[in-house]
Design an enzyme around this catalytic site. Structure first.
Site, PDB file in Angstrom:
ATOM      1  N   ASN A   1       0.882  -1.174   0.000  1.00  0.00           N
ATOM      2  CA  ASN A   1       0.000   0.000   0.000  1.00  0.00           C
ATOM      3  C   ASN A   1       0.914   1.216   0.000  1.00  0.00           C
ATOM      4  OD1 ASN A   1      -1.781   2.086   0.452  1.00  0.00           O
ATOM      5  ND2 ASN A   1      -2.788   1.162   2.202  1.00  0.00           N
TER       6      ASN A   1
ATOM      7  N   ARG B   1      -2.449  -2.115  -3.584  1.00  0.00           N
ATOM      8  CA  ARG B   1      -3.645  -1.291  -3.424  1.00  0.00           C
ATOM      9  C   ARG B   1      -3.538  -0.109  -4.379  1.00  0.00           C
ATOM     10  NH1 ARG B   1      -4.773   3.578   0.351  1.00  0.00           N
ATOM     11  NH2 ARG B   1      -7.036   3.781   0.209  1.00  0.00           N
TER      12      ARG B   1
ATOM     13  N   HIS C   1     -13.006   2.874  -0.088  1.00  0.00           N
ATOM     14  CA  HIS C   1     -13.036   1.832   0.953  1.00  0.00           C
ATOM     15  C   HIS C   1     -13.669   0.547   0.426  1.00  0.00           C
ATOM     16  CE1 HIS C   1     -13.127   5.248   4.198  1.00  0.00           C
ATOM     17  NE2 HIS C   1     -11.879   4.877   3.950  1.00  0.00           N
TER      18      HIS C   1
ATOM     19  N   ARG D   1     -12.265  15.817   7.298  1.00  0.00           N
ATOM     20  CA  ARG D   1     -13.035  16.144   6.095  1.00  0.00           C
ATOM     21  C   ARG D   1     -14.441  16.590   6.470  1.00  0.00           C
ATOM     22  NH1 ARG D   1     -11.166  10.635   3.737  1.00  0.00           N
ATOM     23  NH2 ARG D   1      -9.175  11.122   2.753  1.00  0.00           N
TER      24      ARG D   1
ATOM     25  N   ASP E   1      -9.114  12.925  16.555  1.00  0.00           N
ATOM     26  CA  ASP E   1      -9.123  11.636  17.240  1.00  0.00           C
ATOM     27  C   ASP E   1     -10.275  11.608  18.243  1.00  0.00           C
ATOM     28  OD1 ASP E   1      -8.564   9.468  19.086  1.00  0.00           O
ATOM     29  OD2 ASP E   1      -6.528   9.430  18.284  1.00  0.00           O
TER      30      ASP E   1
ATOM     31  N   ARG F   1     -10.852   9.698  20.668  1.00  0.00           N
ATOM     32  CA  ARG F   1     -10.434   9.500  22.055  1.00  0.00           C
ATOM     33  C   ARG F   1     -10.177  10.847  22.719  1.00  0.00           C
ATOM     34  NH1 ARG F   1      -5.850   5.239  20.401  1.00  0.00           N
ATOM     35  NH2 ARG F   1      -5.688   6.876  18.808  1.00  0.00           N
TER      36      ARG F   1
ATOM     37  N   ASN G   1     -13.834  -0.218  17.792  1.00  0.00           N
ATOM     38  CA  ASN G   1     -13.362  -0.028  19.167  1.00  0.00           C
ATOM     39  C   ASN G   1     -14.199   0.896  20.037  1.00  0.00           C
ATOM     40  OD1 ASN G   1     -10.754  -1.567  19.065  1.00  0.00           O
ATOM     41  ND2 ASN G   1     -10.376  -0.151  17.387  1.00  0.00           N
TER      42      ASN G   1
ATOM     43  N   GLU H   1      -8.133  -5.358   5.043  1.00  0.00           N
ATOM     44  CA  GLU H   1      -7.963  -5.039   3.632  1.00  0.00           C
ATOM     45  C   GLU H   1      -6.767  -5.764   3.028  1.00  0.00           C
ATOM     46  OE1 GLU H   1      -9.260  -0.618   2.871  1.00  0.00           O
ATOM     47  OE2 GLU H   1      -8.490  -0.772   4.912  1.00  0.00           O
TER      48      GLU H   1
END
Length: 398
Positions: free
Chosen positions: A7, A90, A179, A240, A282, A284, A334, A383
Site C-alpha cells: 500500500n 492497493r 473503501h 473532512r 481523534d 479518544r 473499538n 484489507e
C-alpha cells in the site's frame, strides 16, 4: 503461496507478507519519510518489532529495504524472493475502467494513469510502488486491487450527479466511492458469521475511522456508498467536511480570501470533527474533552453520529430493508459508545443492542440481542487479506 501486499503513498509504504494457504501474516511493517530521511518498521510474526533509520531516497530503495528485512538470515521470514509468489498492490482509483482487480500489465498501468486526475494524490503514488516492485521483482506476477472497483455495481440513479450529463460523458464526473476493499471484505465476512448466503443479504457496512464511509450491499453487490467523486463527500470525518452545500465553497472563499485550492484544503484537512471541536480529529481526544466539559467536542461527536445515522436510514430505504449492519475500522471496531448511540436511534428498525457484547473492542462479535430484527455486528476489517485473496485468485487463473 506467499503474497507481498503493498500500500504505497507519496512518502510512505505499508506492507504485509501473507501465506495464502493459512492466511497468516508472516511479517508486516511500513516505510516512512521516503525521500526525506527514511524509517523502516519491520515486525515478523512471533518476533520483536525492529525500527531502522536509513536513507530512502526513492520507493525503490524502500522496497529493497523491505526485501532485505524479509530475507535476513536471523529475523527474516523467507529464504529468498523466490518464495514470494505474487505482489498485490492497493490502487485507489480505477475509474469506470476497472470493476474488478486486474493483473498489472503495461496497458493496465496506462489505464490507471489515464484516470489519475480523479485521484491526483493517490494513483501516482500507487504506481510508484508498482514500478519499484517491477524493477526489483521483474518475473513476479502483480495484481492491482482498486478501492473503487467494488462500487462499480452501483446503478445510475445512485452514481449520477445532478449536473449537465455531458460532464459525466466528457469528464467522468460521477460518484465512485472508496473503501471498497473493506466494504467487500466485511460484508462477505458478515454472511459467513450469520451463516447466510452472501447473495441473499441486505447489508449496511459502516467503515468508521479518520476517513469514514457507509455502503449499502444488496445481494452481494454495492448499490450505494457515501463517498463520491472523491473521498470528501459523505460523512463528517476526522478532518473532512463530508456533505456540504456547494455554495458554501464560494461563500467561504470570499469571506476568507481563499482560492479554490485553499477552500478544498480547508474542507479536506481542517474540517470534520477537528474543525467542529477545535480539539482533535481523534475521537479518544474528543471523549476526554467532553468529559472535561468541552461542549464543542460533544457537539462534534453528535454531528458525526447523526450523519452516520442518516446514511443508515437512507440505505435501509434504498434497499427496501436491511438484514444486518456492520461496524468496522478503527472507530467502528473499538468505540462501543458511538455504536450504542447510533443504534439507539434505529429502534424503529427493531434493533436491540446487547450491552455486554457491545463493550468488547476490536473483535468479531454480534452485538445485537437474539430478539433484534436486524443483526448488528462488529467485524474488524482486513484489507490486506482481501488484497491477498484477490491477488491469489487472479494469479491462479493465468
Amino acid at each position: 503461496m506467499n503474497v507481498l501486499v503493498i500500500n504505497c503513498g507519496s512518502s510512505s509504504l505499508k506492507y504485509q507478507v501473507i501465506n495464502s494457504g493459512t492466511e497468516g501474516v508472516l511479517a508486516k511493517g511500513l516505510c516512512e519519510r521516503i525521500g526525506i530521511d527514511g524509517r523502516l518498521v519491520y515486525e515478523p510474526a512471533g518476533g520483536e518489532k525492529e525500527i531502522t533509520q536509513a536513507d530512502m531516497p526513492t520507493h525503490k530503495q524502500a522496497i529493497q529495504m523491505v526485501i532485505d528485512a524479509l530475507i535476513n538470515e536471523k529475523t527474516g521470514v523467507i529464504k529468498s524472493l523466490d518464495e514470494i509468489g505474487a505482489v498485490g498492490h492497493r490502487i485507489v482509483h480505477g475509474g469506470e475502467k476497472f470493476a474488478a482487480s486486474a493483473i498489472i500489465t503495461d496497458e493496465m498501468i496506462q489505464a490507471v494513469e489515464a484516470c489519475s486526475d480523479l485521484a491526483p494524490l493517490h494513483n501516482p503514488a500507487n504506481l510508484i510502488g508498482v514500478r519499484a516492485c517491477q524493477e526489483l521483482m521483474p518475473h513476479t506476477p502483480m495484481v492491482g486491487v482498486f478501492d473503487t472497483a467494488f462500487h462499480q455495481t452501483m446503478p445510475k440513479e445512485a452514481y449520477l450527479y445532478g449536473v449537465p450529463y455531458e460532464y459525466y460523458e466528457n469528464y467522468a464526473v460521477r460518484k465512485y466511492g472508496f473503501h471498497g476493499t473493506s466494504h467487500s471484505y466485511v460484508s462477505k465476512r458478515a454472511a459467513v458469521l450469520l451463516d447466510k448466503p452472501y447473495e441473499s443479504l441486505k447489508t449496511i457496512v459502516c467503515h468508521l475511522g479518520n476517513g469514514a464511509s457507509v455502503c449499502a450491499v444488496k445481494n452481494g453487490k454495492s448499490v450505494d456508498t457515501s463517498m463520491g467523486l472523491s473521498p470528501l463527500e459523505g460523512l463528517v470525518m476526522g478532518t473532512r467536511s463530508g456533505d456540504i452545500d456547494p455554495s458554501a465553497v464560494e461563500y467561504i472563499a470570499k469571506k476568507e480570501n481563499l482560492d479554490l485550492a485553499g477552500v478544498l484544503n480547508v474542507l479536506n484537512k481542517k474540517s470534520g470533527v477537528m474543525g467542529l471541536s477545535g480539539v482533535s480529529s481523534d475521537f479518544r481526544d474528543l471523549e476526554a474533552a467532553e468529559k472535561a466539559g468541552n461542549a464543542r467536542a460533544a457537539t462534534a461527536q453528535q454531528v458525526f453520529n447523526y450523519r452516520v445515522l442518516k446514511y443508515i436510514g437512507a440505505y435501509a430505504a434504498a434497499m427496501n430493508g436491511v438484514d444486518c449492519i456492520c461496524f468496522t475500522a478503527g472507530l467502528g471496531e473499538n468505540n462501543g459508545v458511538i455504536r450504542k448511540q447510533i443504534c439507539e436511534s434505529l429502534a424503529f428498525l427493531g434493533i436491540q443492542i446487547d450491552d455486554e457484547a457491545n463493550s468488547k473492542r476490536g473483535e468479531e462479535i454480534v452485538i445485537s440481542t437474539p430478539e433484534s430484527k436486524v443483526k448488528v455486528l462488529v467485524i474488524p476489517t482486513n484489507e490486506e487479506l482481501a488484497i491477498a485473496r484477490e491477488t491469489v485468485a487472479l494469479v491462479k487463473e493465468r
